[in-house]
Design a protein around this motif. Structure first.
Motif, PDB file in Angstrom:
ATOM      1  N   ALA A 145       0.839  -1.345  -0.227  1.00 47.05           N
ATOM      2  CA  ALA A 145      -0.024   0.120   0.091  1.00 47.05           C
ATOM      3  C   ALA A 145       0.621   1.390   0.277  1.00 47.05           C
ATOM      4  CB  ALA A 145      -1.136  -0.269   1.782  1.00 47.05           C
ATOM      5  N   ARG A 146       2.255   1.102   0.530  1.00 49.42           N
ATOM      6  CA  ARG A 146       2.918   2.271   0.586  1.00 49.42           C
ATOM      7  C   ARG A 146       3.398   2.488  -0.728  1.00 49.42           C
ATOM      8  NH1 ARG A 146       6.098   0.427   5.561  1.00 49.42           N
ATOM      9  NH2 ARG A 146       7.469  -0.337   3.623  1.00 49.42           N
ATOM     10  N   GLY A 147       3.901   1.277  -1.423  1.00 52.19           N
ATOM     11  CA  GLY A 147       3.628   1.779  -2.919  1.00 52.19           C
ATOM     12  C   GLY A 147       2.744   2.343  -3.807  1.00 52.19           C
ATOM     13  N   GLY A 148       1.593   1.720  -3.499  1.00 47.59           N
ATOM     14  CA  GLY A 148       0.855   2.698  -4.225  1.00 47.59           C
ATOM     15  C   GLY A 148       0.895   4.194  -4.211  1.00 47.59           C
ATOM     16  N   ALA A 149       0.730   4.384  -2.574  1.00 42.72           N
ATOM     17  CA  ALA A 149       0.898   5.852  -1.999  1.00 42.72           C
ATOM     18  C   ALA A 149       1.873   6.692  -3.121  1.00 42.72           C
ATOM     19  CB  ALA A 149       1.078   6.544  -0.829  1.00 42.72           C
ATOM     20  N   ALA A 150       2.691   5.961  -3.518  1.00 44.24           N
ATOM     21  CA  ALA A 150       4.432   6.889  -4.258  1.00 44.24           C
ATOM     22  C   ALA A 150       3.770   6.347  -5.676  1.00 44.24           C
ATOM     23  CB  ALA A 150       5.402   5.327  -4.132  1.00 44.24           C
ATOM     24  N   LEU A 151       3.148   5.653  -6.610  1.00 43.13           N
ATOM     25  CA  LEU A 151       2.424   5.019  -7.439  1.00 43.13           C
ATOM     26  C   LEU A 151       1.250   6.064  -7.970  1.00 43.13           C
ATOM     27  CD1 LEU A 151       2.430   3.858 -10.620  1.00 43.13           C
ATOM     28  CD2 LEU A 151       0.091   2.719  -9.243  1.00 43.13           C
ATOM     29  N   ALA A 152       0.940   7.223  -6.417  1.00 36.41           N
ATOM     30  CA  ALA A 152      -0.099   8.162  -6.761  1.00 36.41           C
ATOM     31  C   ALA A 152       0.992   9.281  -6.823  1.00 36.41           C
ATOM     32  CB  ALA A 152      -1.238   8.107  -5.226  1.00 36.41           C
ATOM     33  N   LEU A 153       1.169   9.492  -5.473  1.00 35.64           N
ATOM     34  CA  LEU A 153       2.878  10.642  -5.562  1.00 35.64           C
ATOM     35  C   LEU A 153       3.452  10.732  -6.403  1.00 35.64           C
ATOM     36  CD1 LEU A 153       3.626  11.045  -1.515  1.00 35.64           C
ATOM     37  CD2 LEU A 153       1.960  12.357  -2.764  1.00 35.64           C
ATOM     38  N   SER A 154       3.777  10.165  -7.210  1.00 35.10           N
ATOM     39  CA  SER A 154       5.022  10.108  -8.373  1.00 35.10           C
ATOM     40  C   SER A 154       3.706  10.570  -9.691  1.00 35.10           C
ATOM     41  CB  SER A 154       5.121   8.828  -8.811  1.00 35.10           C
ATOM     42  OG  SER A 154       6.207   8.825 -10.072  1.00 35.10           O
ATOM     43  N   ALA A 155       2.796  10.442  -9.502  1.00 35.13           N
ATOM     44  CA  ALA A 155       1.625  10.552 -10.465  1.00 35.13           C
ATOM     45  C   ALA A 155       1.089  11.378 -10.817  1.00 35.13           C
ATOM     46  CB  ALA A 155       0.622   9.870 -11.084  1.00 35.13           C
ATOM     47  N   VAL A 156       1.657  11.866  -9.668  1.00 29.46           N
ATOM     48  CA  VAL A 156       0.321  13.981  -9.185  1.00 29.46           C
ATOM     49  C   VAL A 156       1.044  15.357  -8.984  1.00 29.46           C
ATOM     50  CG1 VAL A 156      -1.771  12.812  -7.901  1.00 29.46           C
ATOM     51  CG2 VAL A 156      -0.324  13.357  -6.911  1.00 29.46           C
ATOM     52  N   THR A 157       2.304  14.378  -8.765  1.00 32.33           N
ATOM     53  CA  THR A 157       3.589  15.727  -8.137  1.00 32.33           C
ATOM     54  C   THR A 157       3.538  16.405  -9.651  1.00 32.33           C
ATOM     55  OG1 THR A 157       4.348  14.355  -6.503  1.00 32.33           O
ATOM     56  CG2 THR A 157       5.256  15.951  -7.624  1.00 32.33           C
ATOM     57  N   GLU A 158       4.225  15.719 -10.454  1.00 29.00           N
ATOM     58  CA  GLU A 158       4.251  16.674 -11.264  1.00 29.00           C
ATOM     59  C   GLU A 158       2.579  17.923 -11.963  1.00 29.00           C
ATOM     60  OE1 GLU A 158       5.573  16.932 -16.217  1.00 29.00           O
ATOM     61  OE2 GLU A 158       5.235  15.361 -15.145  1.00 29.00           O
ATOM     62  N   ARG A 159       1.621  17.462 -11.691  1.00 31.63           N
ATOM     63  CA  ARG A 159       0.497  18.269 -12.008  1.00 31.63           C
ATOM     64  C   ARG A 159       0.325  19.465 -10.608  1.00 31.63           C
ATOM     65  NH1 ARG A 159      -4.493  18.205  -9.532  1.00 31.63           N
ATOM     66  NH2 ARG A 159      -3.727  15.958  -9.200  1.00 31.63           N
ATOM     67  N   ILE A 160       0.576  18.734  -8.879  1.00 32.57           N
ATOM     68  CA  ILE A 160       0.170  20.190  -8.102  1.00 32.57           C
ATOM     69  C   ILE A 160       1.495  20.691  -8.495  1.00 32.57           C
ATOM     70  CG2 ILE A 160       0.610  20.834  -5.489  1.00 32.57           C
ATOM     71  CD1 ILE A 160      -0.808  17.654  -5.964  1.00 32.57           C
ATOM     72  N   VAL A 161       2.494  20.682  -8.524  1.00 35.54           N
ATOM     73  CA  VAL A 161       3.923  21.114  -8.299  1.00 35.54           C
ATOM     74  C   VAL A 161       3.714  22.823  -9.566  1.00 35.54           C
ATOM     75  CG1 VAL A 161       6.242  21.490  -8.862  1.00 35.54           C
ATOM     76  CG2 VAL A 161       5.280  19.955  -6.666  1.00 35.54           C
ATOM     77  N   GLY A 162       3.522  22.045 -10.456  1.00 34.61           N
ATOM     78  CA  GLY A 162       3.688  23.179 -12.096  1.00 34.61           C
ATOM     79  C   GLY A 162       1.791  24.076 -12.132  1.00 34.61           C
ATOM     80  N   GLU A 163       0.401  23.201 -11.451  1.00 32.19           N
ATOM     81  CA  GLU A 163      -0.134  24.442 -10.415  1.00 32.19           C
ATOM     82  C   GLU A 163       0.376  25.456  -9.625  1.00 32.19           C
ATOM     83  OE1 GLU A 163      -3.847  21.337  -9.540  1.00 32.19           O
ATOM     84  OE2 GLU A 163      -3.579  21.476 -11.698  1.00 32.19           O
ATOM     85  N   ALA A 164       1.271  24.817  -8.704  1.00 33.89           N
ATOM     86  CA  ALA A 164       1.108  26.074  -7.498  1.00 33.89           C
ATOM     87  C   ALA A 164       2.663  27.261  -8.927  1.00 33.89           C
ATOM     88  CB  ALA A 164       2.363  25.346  -6.899  1.00 33.89           C
ATOM     89  N   GLY A 165       3.105  26.701  -9.465  1.00 40.58           N
ATOM     90  CA  GLY A 165       3.968  27.943 -10.242  1.00 40.58           C
ATOM     91  C   GLY A 165       3.393  28.326 -10.897  1.00 40.58           C
ATOM     92  N   ALA A 166       2.164  27.501 -11.036  1.00 44.64           N
ATOM     93  CA  ALA A 166       1.024  29.062 -12.301  1.00 44.64           C
ATOM     94  C   ALA A 166       0.163  29.557 -11.669  1.00 44.64           C
ATOM     95  CB  ALA A 166       0.564  28.431 -12.795  1.00 44.64           C
ATOM     96  N   MET A 167       0.084  29.388 -10.311  1.00 39.07           N
ATOM     97  CA  MET A 167      -0.628  30.357 -10.106  1.00 39.07           C
ATOM     98  C   MET A 167       0.304  31.208  -9.026  1.00 39.07           C
ATOM     99  SD  MET A 167      -3.161  27.782  -7.176  1.00 39.07           S
ATOM    100  CE  MET A 167      -2.057  27.480  -6.824  1.00 39.07           C
ATOM    101  N   SER A 168       1.501  30.734  -8.522  1.00 38.27           N
ATOM    102  CA  SER A 168       2.149  31.559  -8.374  1.00 38.27           C
ATOM    103  C   SER A 168       2.501  33.184  -9.162  1.00 38.27           C
ATOM    104  CB  SER A 168       3.298  31.113  -7.204  1.00 38.27           C
ATOM    105  OG  SER A 168       4.440  30.719  -8.583  1.00 38.27           O
ATOM    106  N   VAL A 169       2.982  32.127 -10.355  1.00 42.83           N
ATOM    107  CA  VAL A 169       3.218  33.323 -11.538  1.00 42.83           C
ATOM    108  C   VAL A 169       2.023  34.666 -11.843  1.00 42.83           C
ATOM    109  CG1 VAL A 169       3.206  33.697 -13.764  1.00 42.83           C
ATOM    110  CG2 VAL A 169       4.495  31.711 -12.170  1.00 42.83           C
ATOM    111  N   GLN A 170       0.362  33.588 -11.591  1.00 42.05           N
ATOM    112  CA  GLN A 170      -0.349  34.667 -12.295  1.00 42.05           C
ATOM    113  C   GLN A 170      -0.937  35.274 -10.795  1.00 42.05           C
ATOM    114  OE1 GLN A 170      -3.780  32.351 -11.708  1.00 42.05           O
ATOM    115  NE2 GLN A 170      -4.155  32.883 -14.229  1.00 42.05           N
ATOM    116  N   ASP A 171      -0.103  35.171  -9.926  1.00 42.33           N
ATOM    117  CA  ASP A 171      -0.507  35.961  -8.442  1.00 42.33           C
ATOM    118  C   ASP A 171       0.512  36.960  -8.012  1.00 42.33           C
ATOM    119  OD1 ASP A 171      -2.638  34.474  -7.562  1.00 42.33           O
ATOM    120  OD2 ASP A 171      -1.645  33.160  -5.449  1.00 42.33           O
TER     121      ASP A 171
END
Length: 420
Positions: free
Chosen positions: A393-419
């Protein structure tokens, strides 16, 4: 996550230098997450980039809400008379769920964006093959119970990583075949996304165990290693150049279904001569039934028969000992082949049964060395260790974290640039 003596803080594979092929923002974020807390100067040294780049990127990530300043005891900063301040991942920036669907017990964990395990839960299940609707119903029950325990809503979950034993096409999220599934070709990712309403990522359980080691265990510091799993089946996951290898179609590395004998013992996949037909729990239970004079019925479950076979081996029964000895020899053949093909730094053999006293890990390792080509000393370390209930199950969390990190970090960057 909590760490033991000598274990690194944080989670995720360690980055040694910046890569030109990936966004610098993502690499800075992952460097911080992998070490738990990192001063800006250490980020620059770790990735080999300029202090100005670190300042610019981290300011953007802080503004986007995925990094935050925290107190740290940096000796360099203290020596310079500066307040000891480091950077850490903002855990509340996202939450993920990791799941392992099994033939005995389903397990699930909830982790935050920093990789901290917040809560975990396990539900027993029947060993019978189940139709897709039953699998999805059990998945929903597990996720609902996990969220209730954590006090979170499904809408707060950024992604769900699911592992299931069998042949899995990771790219499409399709379970081509699984011993716990009635039928073939279940599009588990799409079905689970429709049921949960959240992004879902699916892989086989051996890859999840490998990701667990890569993100939380012994593989965090290694560029090349392999994990071999032995339970009611035999699986393998391999990390090459710090990345999980899946093959061209995402269904490779099925060590359990490599052939070790033509027209040999019947495997549960329906073919003959597979490695797992001589090594997996169900294969040993089949031999135990003959040795003990039992049939595989409810009163003589595979686990009960294996326990009885183990007790017989420990008491000196030569037939029982021979069954385990032969399984060890076949394991040595499989490990030797992995070494010759991949030459990994480390092979982790994950098995509860192989670590009990009716098996001889030293003899298995000696056989692996003996099978190496003449004149060549095997440089690969082999470790045989038990597994924890929530490791997959920890590996499942790693699978999800790996997949969503780029999106979340990218969105955070976009929000900060916009702000700004």
């Amino acid at each position: 996550t909590e760490t033991g003596p000598g274990e690194p803080a944080g989670c995720g594979p360690r980055l040694r230098r910046a890569s030109e092929s990936r966004p610098l923002r993502l690499q800075v974020f992952e460097a911080v997450r992998s070490l738990g807390c990192l001063p800006r100067a250490e980020i620059a040294r770790t990735l080999g980039i300029s202090a100005a780049s670190v300042t610019s990127v981290t300011a953007d990530l802080i503004a986007g809400g995925v990094l935050e300043e925290v107190p740290t005891a940096s000796p360099r900063d203290a020596a310079r008379g500066r307040p000891p301040v480091g950077l850490a991942v903002t855990g509340r920036a996202g939450f993920v769920i990791g799941l392992k669907l099994s033939d005995e017990t389903h397990t699930a964990i909830l982790a935050d964006f920093a990789g901290n395990i917040l809560t975990e839960i396990a539900h027993p299940t029947s060993s019978q093959r189940k139709p897709p609707d039953r699998i999805l119903a059990e998945l929903w029950t597990l996720v609902s119970a996990l969220l209730a325990r954590a006090g979170l809503s499904l809408g707060q979950i950024s992604g769900v990583g699911i592992g299931i034993t069998g042949l899995v096409d990771h790219q499409s999220g399709t379970v081509l075949w699984s011993p716990i599934l009635d039928g073939r070709g279940l599009t588990l990712r799409d079905a689970a996304q429709e049921r949960l309403g959240r992004p879902v990522f699916v892989d086989n359980d051996a890859n999840l165990l490998t990701l667990s080691e890569h993100w939380f265990g012994a593989g965090r510091e290694l560029d090349d290693f392999a994990v071999v799993t032995i339970e009611n089946g035999v699986g393998m996951g391999v990390v090459i150049d710090n990345a999980l290898y899946r093959g061209a179609r995402g269904t490779g590395l099925e060590l359990g279904h490599t052939k070790v004998q033509l027209d040999g013992a019947l495997c549960r996949c329906g073919r003959r001569g597979c490695l797992e037909a001589y090594l997996a729990d169900y294969a040993l239970a089949r031999e135990a039934a003959t040795a003990l004079g039992h049939s595989i019925r409810a009163e003589h479950s595979p686990n009960a028969m294996l326990d009885a076979l183990g007790a017989a081996a420990r008491s000196g029964d030569e037939t029982a000992r021979a069954i385990f000895h032969r399984a060890g020899r076949y394991l040595a053949i499989g490990l030797s082949n992995v070494i010759q093909i991949f030459d990994p730094e480390l092979i982790i053999v994950s098995s509860d049964r192989m670590t009990r006293d009716h098996s001889d890990p030293k003899a298995i390792l000696a056989d692996v060395a003996a099978l190496s080509p003449s004149g060549r000393q095997p440089g690969t370390r082999v470790e045989i260790r038990p597994r924890g209930d929530f490791t997959w199950a920890r590996g499942g969390a790693a699978l999800a974290l790996s997949a969503v990190t780029e999106r979340i970090v990218g969105e955070a960057g976009a929000m900060s640039v916009q702000d700004n």
